[in-house]
Design an enzyme around this catalytic site. Structure first.
Site, PDB file in Angstrom:
ATOM      1  CB  SER A 115      33.373 -17.189  12.807  1.00 41.42           C
ATOM      2  OG  SER A 115      33.490 -17.164  14.214  1.00 41.42           O
ATOM      3  CE  LYS A 159      29.634 -17.869  15.576  1.00 47.65           C
ATOM      4  NZ  LYS A 159      30.721 -17.640  14.604  1.00 47.65           N
TER       5      LYS A 159
END
Length: 365
Positions: A260, A305
């Site tokens: 990611s 996040k």
């Protein structure tokens, strides 16, 4: 006449004896210890996503540059390009305890999902580690390809056959390790070229593929089939590209695994090998996978996040366009989320913010 005084004799206390209050206190403490231990031993069939730390790809970790480049000229950078992480609990290596589950239930920044959504049944801890490592390595290589090519650097590429599906059209015709040279007469030495050549093939029509096998070129006729999902012509192989880089790029991400951080790695590499700070001193965070053609892909845990980015103090967050469904309604106060689908879109957005052009940035709505 005087009334006689009477008194009730007190029971003698045994030397060293415990009072009733002390006894109850000890019982309560013992019960608390037992309950706490049981809570740690009970494993819950869930995975928990919680906000993790953010790291600046332009900075250092353990006194080493996260992006270390040698063998070519590099340029000063400024601002921040943070890759964000999640703390993931669950699976064979870090099973969720009852207390962790209970804490997550009361934490609005954490997300609880059934464990099998993240960790397939029967997977071992070693397999999870190997997969995470492989995904990180692949992500770093793709980021290097994208960052260098965006900066105008030449990256050599060949495409070989990595695997052949059992019972698929290519079985018995192509071999693992064959290097693809042309398809139907057109050059096919890169992933994008292979895809472009196959895109114009009618499913069911054979393709003529020139490969280099054991040092010699040969032409192989391979039938095609129709992919039930895309409708495209396929021959049932996996491609294994190999790259030749003009200088050395090392990514030092510590113990972070998975793909990611690919987008942020590619931006940092590009920033370090091109004149002038890309960010203009502004602070960005982001997430998203990257492939060698610069396409940004979706990731898990984006809500956590975004919280991590906010806690790190950045103002702008680059989010994959394909994650917009998870972004809507969950953007932390004070954070501007910019929707990106490609490396070029991400770079353009950063350049605009660096120039103070913050209106009209693409968002998730």
């Amino acid at each position: 006449m005087s009334t006689p005084q009477t008194s009730v004799p007190q029971a003698p206390q045994r030397p060293g004896g415990l009072s009733r209050r002390t006894t109850w206190l000890l019982v309560v403490v013992l019960l608390a210890v037992v309950i706490g231990a049981i809570g740690q031993l009970v494993k819950m069939p869930y995975a928990i996503f919680s906000p993790g730390p953010a790291q600046d790809t332009l900075g250092k970790t353990d006194n080493r540059d996260i992006i270390a480049i040698s063998g070519t000229q590099t340029y000063p950078t400024s601002g921040r390009l943070d890759f964000t992480t999640v703390s993931l609990y669950g699976g064979p290596n870090y099973p969720v305890t009852f207390w962790q589950w209970l804490r997550a239930k009361t934490d609005s920044d954490s997300k609880i999902v059934p464990e099998e959504q993240v960790f397939p049944k029967g997977v071992t801890g070693k397999q999870v580690e190997q997969e995470n490592t492989a995904e990180m390595v692949g992500s770093q290589e793709a980021a290097e390809v994208v960052g260098l090519r965006a900066a105008g650097k030449k990256v050599g590429e060949t495409v070989t056959v990595g695997a052949i599906g059992k019972g698929r059209p290519a079985e018995g015709r192509l071999k693992v390790g064959d290097r693809i040279e042309t398809i139907n007469g057109g050059p096919a030495t890169t992933l994008s070229a292979v895809h472009d050549r196959m895109d114009v093939v009618t499913p069911g029509s054979p393709v003529q593929i020139v490969v280099t096998r054991a040092g010699a070129r040969q032409t192989v006729s391979v039938p095609t089939a129709k992919d039930p999902e895309t409708g495209r012509a396929v021959i049932g192989i996996s491609l294994a590209p190999k790259y030749t880089f003009p200088f050395k790029v090392a990514v030092n991400a510590g113990d972070v695994g998975g793909p990611s951080a690919g987008l942020m790695f590619s931006l940092a590499i590009y920033d370090k090998i091109t004149p002038g700070p890309l960010t203009g001193g502004k602070e960005f965070a982001g997430t998203g996978t990257i492939d060698t053609e610069g396409t940004v892909g979706p990731i898990g845990g984006i809500q956590q996040k975004m919280v991590g980015a906010r806690d790190d103090g950045v103002d702008y967050f680059l989010a994959p366009a394909s994650n917009c469904g998870d972004v809507k309604g969950h953007v932390p106060d004070g954070l501007t989320v910019v929707k990106v689908g490609t490396f070029d879109e991400a770079r353009t957005a950063i350049e605009k913010v660096a120039k103070g052009q913050t209106s009209g940035l693409p968002s998730c709505g």
